[in-house]
Design an enzyme around this catalytic site. Structure first.
Site, PDB file in Angstrom:
ATOM      1  N   SER A   1       0.857  -1.183   0.000  1.00  0.00           N
ATOM      2  CA  SER A   1       0.000   0.000   0.000  1.00  0.00           C
ATOM      3  C   SER A   1       0.889   1.227   0.000  1.00  0.00           C
ATOM      4  O   SER A   1       2.098   1.143   0.276  1.00  0.00           O
ATOM      5  CB  SER A   1      -0.897   0.002   1.241  1.00  0.00           C
ATOM      6  OG  SER A   1      -1.495   1.265   1.454  1.00  0.00           O
TER       7      SER A   1
ATOM      8  N   TYR B   1      -2.857  -1.030  10.350  1.00  0.00           N
ATOM      9  CA  TYR B   1      -2.628  -1.330   8.935  1.00  0.00           C
ATOM     10  C   TYR B   1      -1.265  -0.817   8.480  1.00  0.00           C
ATOM     11  O   TYR B   1      -0.519  -1.518   7.782  1.00  0.00           O
ATOM     12  CB  TYR B   1      -3.747  -0.702   8.103  1.00  0.00           C
ATOM     13  CG  TYR B   1      -3.750  -1.099   6.650  1.00  0.00           C
ATOM     14  CD1 TYR B   1      -3.927  -2.428   6.286  1.00  0.00           C
ATOM     15  CD2 TYR B   1      -3.603  -0.154   5.647  1.00  0.00           C
ATOM     16  CE1 TYR B   1      -3.945  -2.808   4.951  1.00  0.00           C
ATOM     17  CE2 TYR B   1      -3.621  -0.519   4.313  1.00  0.00           C
ATOM     18  CZ  TYR B   1      -3.794  -1.843   3.971  1.00  0.00           C
ATOM     19  OH  TYR B   1      -3.812  -2.207   2.651  1.00  0.00           O
TER      20      TYR B   1
END
Length: 274
Positions: free
Chosen positions: A133, A146
């Site tokens: 990401s 995350y």
């Protein structure tokens, strides 16, 4: 000869789009899902499918062995796509919640990759693609768990890439920004399970902007469809010289540039406004 690829997280979103896209290009796709219900759905779609739940080590091992039975013990590519996020400020994330996200996004991915590497080394070639990401290299507030898992995944992957240099096994990272998927809804469920929002010093944020965003059906700014990820995945598994890293969406490209040219305090100020 038909090339084979194992893709995790194929219940919906990017994983399903990747499975469909690679199948259309002639790949033999083993579509892995976390639940038996989704495995059945993929089989109904005509895919060869196995169950792999990153949070269950036995499931990872059994799913890998099932995939090897399908392919006859070979594998040309592995796309580690499965995983999930969980919103919440760092101070609000209990240890057990952080452990769960690490099991999903790091430990299970690592276990599966370790199973794939000996097969690829023995055959002298292979492609491993990690779905990271933009927060794999920059932080984003309210996403501590995350962010932590994606930073960890990047560290593992960068080290692995160096160690596999010259073996014929090539490793790439996909750094995505906002992409259309069920990610937001899945993350919200984990937030409700683990975060004591009412007793947090961030309660006003959780009640206000956070709730408004999670209830909205509007796309994120600069959001791209899952096909944008599939296009980069195709290059990573088919190009003679795949890139080390693929940036997907405008925010990912901008963040990559800023992370290289700005001092950390300046980056912190910018990210505090996002």
């Amino acid at each position: 000869m038909t090339r084979s690829i194992l893709i995790t997280g194929c219940s919906s979103g990017i994983g399903l789009a990747a499975a469909e896209g690679l199948r259309a290009r002639g790949w033999r796709v083993i579509a892995a899902c976390r639940s038996d219900l989704d495995v059945d759905a993929r089989r109904s779609d005509g895919f060869e499918s196995v169950r792999i739940d990153h949070c269950d080590p036995d499931s990872v091992e059994a799913g890998w062995q099932a995939a090897m039975q399908i392919t006859g013990g070979t594998l040309d590519a592995l796309f580690n796509n499965g995983g999930h996020g969980m919103p919440g400020a760092a101070e609000d994330v209990p240890r057990e919640a952080l452990e769960q996200v690490f099991h999903s996004n790091v430990f299970g991915v690592h276990q599966l990759t370790r199973l794939a590497i000996p097969v690829m080394l023995a055959q002298g070639h292979g492609r491993i693609v990690m779905h990271s990401s933009v927060v794999g290299f920059v932080p984003l507030k309210w996403r501590a768990a995350y962010v932590a898992t994606k930073h960890a995944l990047e560290g593992l992957t960068n080290t692995m890439r160096i160690e596999l240099r010259g073996t014929g096994v090539q490793v790439s990272i996909l750094n995505t920004g906002p992409v259309t998927s069920g990610f937001r809804e899945n993350s919200a469920r984990l937030f409700d399970t683990w975060i004591d929002a009412g007793n947090s010093r961030h309660a006003a944020f959780y009640r206000g902007p956070f709730t408004a965003r999670r209830n909205s059906t509007d796309p994120d700014r600069f959001e791209l469809p899952a096909s944008a990820v599939v296009a980069k995945l195709v290059h990573a598994v088919e190009a003679p010289r795949p890139r080390i890293r693929y940036y997907i969406t405008l925010p990912a490209h901008v963040a990559a540039i800023l992370s290289r040219i700005l001092p950390e305090r300046a980056r912190d100020w910018i990210m505090s406004k996002v």
